[in-house]
Design a protein around this motif. Sequence first.
Motif, PDB file in Angstrom:
ATOM      1  N   MET A  26       0.844  -1.213   0.000  1.00  0.00           N
ATOM      2  CA  MET A  26       0.000   0.000   0.000  1.00  0.00           C
ATOM      3  C   MET A  26       0.873   1.254   0.000  1.00  0.00           C
ATOM      4  O   MET A  26       1.855   1.329   0.712  1.00  0.00           O
ATOM      5  N   ASP A  69      -2.948   5.475   0.488  1.00  0.00           N
ATOM      6  CA  ASP A  69      -3.821   4.362   0.871  1.00  0.00           C
ATOM      7  C   ASP A  69      -3.877   4.206   2.386  1.00  0.00           C
ATOM      8  O   ASP A  69      -4.925   3.935   2.951  1.00  0.00           O
ATOM      9  N   ASP A  89      -7.754  -4.405  -0.034  1.00  0.00           N
ATOM     10  CA  ASP A  89      -6.379  -3.942   0.219  1.00  0.00           C
ATOM     11  C   ASP A  89      -5.598  -4.955   1.048  1.00  0.00           C
ATOM     12  O   ASP A  89      -4.420  -5.209   0.789  1.00  0.00           O
ATOM     13  N   ILE A  90      -6.256  -5.532   2.068  1.00  0.00           N
ATOM     14  CA  ILE A  90      -5.600  -6.535   2.909  1.00  0.00           C
ATOM     15  C   ILE A  90      -5.273  -7.771   2.069  1.00  0.00           C
ATOM     16  O   ILE A  90      -4.189  -8.345   2.164  1.00  0.00           O
ATOM     17  N   ARG A 128      -4.694  -7.903  -1.189  1.00  0.00           N
ATOM     18  CA  ARG A 128      -3.565  -7.603  -2.077  1.00  0.00           C
ATOM     19  C   ARG A 128      -2.246  -7.617  -1.323  1.00  0.00           C
ATOM     20  O   ARG A 128      -1.241  -8.085  -1.817  1.00  0.00           O
ATOM     21  N   ARG A 129      -2.285  -7.095  -0.077  1.00  0.00           N
ATOM     22  CA  ARG A 129      -1.065  -7.013   0.704  1.00  0.00           C
ATOM     23  C   ARG A 129      -0.610  -8.397   1.182  1.00  0.00           C
ATOM     24  O   ARG A 129       0.529  -8.790   1.020  1.00  0.00           O
ATOM     25  N   GLU A 130      -1.560  -9.154   1.746  1.00  0.00           N
ATOM     26  CA  GLU A 130      -1.225 -10.453   2.340  1.00  0.00           C
ATOM     27  C   GLU A 130      -0.901 -11.515   1.289  1.00  0.00           C
ATOM     28  O   GLU A 130      -0.176 -12.457   1.564  1.00  0.00           O
ATOM     29  N   ALA A 143       0.436 -10.900  -1.747  1.00  0.00           N
ATOM     30  CA  ALA A 143       1.408 -10.411  -2.725  1.00  0.00           C
ATOM     31  C   ALA A 143       2.383 -11.523  -3.091  1.00  0.00           C
ATOM     32  O   ALA A 143       2.844 -12.262  -2.222  1.00  0.00           O
ATOM     33  N   ARG A 164      -4.497 -13.788   5.980  1.00  0.00           N
ATOM     34  CA  ARG A 164      -3.068 -14.112   6.128  1.00  0.00           C
ATOM     35  C   ARG A 164      -2.812 -15.621   6.176  1.00  0.00           C
ATOM     36  O   ARG A 164      -1.714 -16.081   5.875  1.00  0.00           O
TER      37      ARG A 164
END
Lengths: 99, 318
Positions: B1, B5, B50-51, B53-55, B57, B136
């Motif tokens: 992010m 963001d 968003d979570i 996409r982040r977790e 990746a 996660r």
Amino acid sequence: MMQGFRHIEDATLDYDADRCIGCGNCLAVCPHQVFELGQGKAVCRDRGECMECGACALNCPAGALQVRSGVGCAQAILHAWLARIPLLRRVFTPDACCS
Amino acid sequence: MKLPDVFKTVLVRLGIGRDSYRIAPGLYALGSPDTDSPVVVTCNFKLTFDILRRELAGRSYWLLVVETYGINVWCAAGKKSFTSEEVAQRVKESNLDKVVSHRSIILPQLAGPGVSAHRLRKLCGFSGVFGPVHIRDLPRFIDAGMQAGPEMRTVKFPLSQRLAVAFVELYGARKFLLWVLLACLLAAALGPGGFSPVKILSAGLGAFATVLTGFLTGVFLVPALLPRIPFRAFAAKGLLAGAIIGLIPAGLLAGTLPQALAQIMACSAFASWFAMHYTGSTPFTSLSGVDREMRRYMPVQGGLLLIAVLVWLIWSWL
């Protein structure tokens, strides 16, 4: 499981073991591990953990589970009460929260 | 992010612009998925996306976003916008049967109150598998051949989470607090303030400070100390915490004993009311439980507030 986080002990969860086919769906969806598997059937481990979300009943293909499901949210319950009053019905909608 | 963001996440946590924090429903590619890649179903709340996409990746999955009107997975399932029918419709609309060769989709476990996995197959030909509670854990779940242990399936409620979800009340209560401020000033003009504008202002603001203390106690202190405060009912926890914290404004602002008692009662009533509203932010309260505590404690809250206001006003008339 959730120590210090228990609300009531008498949730409306009703489990009919005679109907259970042991598929394990209730174990997968329950966020509080109310059920465990024993001898090919689900066993109700701790009804006091039930939050009446209704996931187990909806995902039981055998119809062995019944629960009066809903959200345990004061605002939603309050709005549902207010929506029953004729004039306030225009302003409040039942189950209106998180919007 | 990126930084903007992060800034937007803070705003959304406060409830600002939350209604328009959405993702367009449909099929998204994460990384470079192929016909064998897993399909992960999620809601269209941008914070959730968003979570994800982040977790996730570095992974290659298909993401099927369904329309939940910007509401999180669990609430959307509880309110029946995240349903079997909705998932089936998005599967068909995105021609998922032509995109992947397998016939299974991974559902968030907390979509369970709205989505029936065994009905999905009949509706769209894809069978649903419930993944873990937290995003996660998803890679571990998939790598283990779609298996989750009890620790992946159980909801927890640590301090950080209890406070993160408390912030939404701050912004949500802004109109309520403004009305309370006006009511406090009006009541002060009727009695304690006499006919002097300065006295009206100080008495009114003093009353408002008491309400604000109760508000902050119910919104932050009770959630922070949730497992440590006695009683099961949130409203009861609020009554107790509010009465104790109410000693602070009573000690600082009250001139007489009746005034001090009025402040403690008002602080207790407001703390109880807001603690009761925190039930909606927790992952363990039930409809029966909250319904019961509201019927039991709302008369107590109303009664305490009424007595507090009467004592405050009447003592100034004597």
